[in-house]
Scaffold this motif. Structure first.
Motif, PDB file in Angstrom:
ATOM      1  N   ASP A  47      -3.915  11.067 -11.534  1.00  0.00           N
ATOM      2  CA  ASP A  47      -2.624  10.371 -11.463  1.00  0.00           C
ATOM      3  C   ASP A  47      -1.455  11.271 -11.844  1.00  0.00           C
ATOM      4  O   ASP A  47      -0.313  10.803 -11.922  1.00  0.00           O
ATOM      5  N   THR A 241      11.958   9.609  -3.246  1.00  0.00           N
ATOM      6  CA  THR A 241      11.517   8.214  -3.095  1.00  0.00           C
ATOM      7  C   THR A 241      10.012   8.148  -3.382  1.00  0.00           C
ATOM      8  O   THR A 241       9.335   9.182  -3.378  1.00  0.00           O
ATOM      9  N   PRO A 242       9.485   6.952  -3.646  1.00  0.00           N
ATOM     10  CA  PRO A 242       8.086   6.851  -4.069  1.00  0.00           C
ATOM     11  C   PRO A 242       7.075   7.445  -3.088  1.00  0.00           C
ATOM     12  O   PRO A 242       7.182   7.259  -1.884  1.00  0.00           O
ATOM     13  N   ASP A 243       6.114   8.203  -3.626  1.00  0.00           N
ATOM     14  CA  ASP A 243       5.009   8.748  -2.835  1.00  0.00           C
ATOM     15  C   ASP A 243       3.858   7.750  -2.910  1.00  0.00           C
ATOM     16  O   ASP A 243       3.231   7.584  -3.954  1.00  0.00           O
ATOM     17  N   GLU A 244       3.608   7.087  -1.770  1.00  0.00           N
ATOM     18  CA  GLU A 244       2.578   6.036  -1.759  1.00  0.00           C
ATOM     19  C   GLU A 244       1.196   6.616  -2.038  1.00  0.00           C
ATOM     20  O   GLU A 244       0.316   5.926  -2.545  1.00  0.00           O
ATOM     21  N   SER A 245       0.997   7.914  -1.720  1.00  0.00           N
ATOM     22  CA  SER A 245      -0.318   8.494  -1.969  1.00  0.00           C
ATOM     23  C   SER A 245      -0.489   8.820  -3.458  1.00  0.00           C
ATOM     24  O   SER A 245      -1.531   9.309  -3.872  1.00  0.00           O
ATOM     25  N   TYR A 246       0.563   8.591  -4.242  1.00  0.00           N
ATOM     26  CA  TYR A 246       0.456   8.729  -5.705  1.00  0.00           C
ATOM     27  C   TYR A 246       0.981   7.493  -6.419  1.00  0.00           C
ATOM     28  O   TYR A 246       1.770   7.587  -7.346  1.00  0.00           O
ATOM     29  N   HIS A 247       0.572   6.340  -5.951  1.00  0.00           N
ATOM     30  CA  HIS A 247       0.941   5.058  -6.569  1.00  0.00           C
ATOM     31  C   HIS A 247       2.438   4.938  -6.809  1.00  0.00           C
ATOM     32  O   HIS A 247       2.881   4.487  -7.860  1.00  0.00           O
ATOM     33  N   GLY A 248       3.218   5.401  -5.835  1.00  0.00           N
ATOM     34  CA  GLY A 248       4.655   5.189  -5.949  1.00  0.00           C
ATOM     35  C   GLY A 248       5.378   6.142  -6.880  1.00  0.00           C
ATOM     36  O   GLY A 248       6.517   5.880  -7.301  1.00  0.00           O
ATOM     37  N   GLN A 267       0.601  17.206  -3.007  1.00  0.00           N
ATOM     38  CA  GLN A 267       0.596  16.593  -1.683  1.00  0.00           C
ATOM     39  C   GLN A 267       0.234  17.606  -0.587  1.00  0.00           C
ATOM     40  O   GLN A 267      -0.760  17.444   0.115  1.00  0.00           O
TER      41      GLN A 267
END
Ligand SMILES: *Cc1c(COP(=O)(O)O)cnc(C)c1O
Length: 429
Positions: A47, A241-248, A267
């Motif tokens: 995470d 902005t939030p990276d969805e592949s890292y829980h936002g 990433q």
């Protein structure tokens, strides 16, 4: 290591400081993976909540130490090694550029990078405008578009030896809210530190002078930490902005100045995987330990070769930014007063055929694709590295059809010059 040390000291001791009882020399962590006693800790690593190693595609202690050394040499705030210089330039761009975006690049650059931008990245939907780096600022302004995301150039271009006016490029990039990425392969941080002149990100093909012995392919990306991504948040959503592949997770919020390198690791490297091997990083580190000794010697020898060529009746033209009167002499004096690089380019009377006969007649200098290593090497870009380019593209890249790229090694300068002399005689026969 602390900032107070000079570059010579960083070359030797930077990046790795063993604790009592640990290996004096940077160890090779030849392990793909790292062991944990506690499953939750591994979870926190994934995470990005905790620092540590878990898989060598993302990070490895040997690679990290070497990246840190290069980072210290450049005066950056974070760095990452890659498997090659090509991967470094691609990742440096791809970290902030998406399909539908546009980049501005100096036209005279390495042939591989030129192909990457104009062919491969174009297929990915990224447009590039190649510009004449010597054009006035007002002219260069016109290259920018609303979707421009980065500007690129080489400190000293391979092979045209065009010296980049870094301050001019930085002013342009920043006026348009984009970072300046500079490939510093030829100058190395021994001769030039682009961050001191406003560049935001520096890349390297460590394959060249940094390794210096032609043994290990590699690349490096260094971030200055100076570009304010948040100030141009709408232009760089990947960082802001939030990276969805890292829980936002939002990289700029979570890592501040470390955002660019963290995203690159978490990433881009995670998904594309062109990591440098720990063995290559170890070899690169050995090269770096003598970079501060080798680079001045390369420059000293190249200066002697350039002066010899300048006064030679067989030579039609010679270009070396260390020669007074060279088109780039003044820029070189400004950005790299201690020396430029060990590469000299020239043409022979008799054109292409004479060039080929000359190269075939060298005994000490060897025909190799490589450049910038301890051994003198020679190449004809129009027939070798740049052979994919048509005549028009060759001109744009600053590569004359009769251009010989002569990479002066650190052998005895007199021996190198004697070899050139005998090869010129042989080429006439
Ligand atoms: C060689 C080179 C590259 C490509 O590096 P590789 O390590 O060969 O992938 C990029 N930029 C410059 C200036 C180079 O000389």
């Amino acid at each position: 290591m602390e900032k107070k040390f000079h570059r010579e000291t960083i070359c030797i001791q930077g990046g790795y400081t063993p604790k009592s009882g640990e290996a004096r020399v940077l160890p090779i962590y030849q392990s793909t993976t790292f062991k944990y006693d506690d499953s939750d800790q591994m979870g926190r690593l994934f995470d990005l909540e905790e620092e540590g190693y878990f898989y060598s595609r993302l990070a490895n202690p040997t690679c990290d130490a070497v990246a840190k050394k290069i980072c210290e040499l450049e005066g950056g705030c974070g760095a990452m090694l890659t498997s090659s210089g090509q991967a470094a330039n691609f990742y440096a761009m791809f970290n902030i550029v998406n399909a539908g975006d546009h980049i501005v690049s100096a036209a005279p650059i390495y042939g591989g990078t030129s192909n990457l931008f104009t062919v491969t990245m174009k297929k990915m939907g990224v447009d590039v405008t190649l510009v004449d780096p010597d054009a006035p600022e007002e002219e260069l302004e016109k290259a920018f578009r609303p979707n421009t995301k980065a500007m690129f150039g080489e400190t000293i271009s391979n092979p045209a030896l065009v010296v980049l006016d870094i301050e001019k490029f930085a002013r342009l990039a920043h006026r348009h809210g984009v970072p300046l990425i500079v490939d510093n392969t030829f100058a190395t941080p021994i001769n030039c530190r682009p961050f001191e002149w406003g560049a935001d990100i520096v890349t390297h093909s460590t394959t060249k002078y940094m390794d210096g012995h032609a043994v290990a392919l590699g690349g490096c990306i260094v971030d200055s930490g100076n570009f304010d991504w948040e100030a141009h948040a709408d232009r760089f959503p990947g960082l802001t902005t939030p990276d969805e592949s890292y829980h936002g997770l939002v990289y700029t919020k979570a890592f501040g100045k470390g955002a660019y390198i963290q995203k690159l690791t978490a990433q881009i490297m995670r998904d594309l995987g062109s990591m440098q091997s720990p063995m290559n990083a170890f070899l690169l580190n050995l090269g770096l330990e003598t970079l501060h000794l080798r680079v001045p010697r390369h420059c000293e020898n190249a200066q002697k070769v350039a002066e010899f060529l300048q006064n030679n009746e067989n030579v039609s033209w010679v270009s070396y930014p260390g020669l007074p009167g060279d088109r780039y002499y003044e820029l070189a004096q400004k950005y790299m007063p201690d020396g430029t690089c060990g590469v000299v380019v020239f043409g022979l009377k008799g054109g292409r055929e004479a060039c080929v006969r000359f190269m075939d007649s060298l005994k000490l200098g060897a025909i190799v694709t490589h450049v910038a290593d301890a051994r003198t090497s020679v190449l004809h870009p129009a027939s070798h590295t740049h052979r994919q380019l048509n005549d028009e593209q060759l001109v744009e890249a600053g590569v004359k059809p009769d251009l010989i790229r002569f990479s002066v090694g650190i052998e005895n300068a007199g021996d190198i010059i004697a070899d050139i002399q005998q090869a010129m005689e042989a080429a006439k026969a």
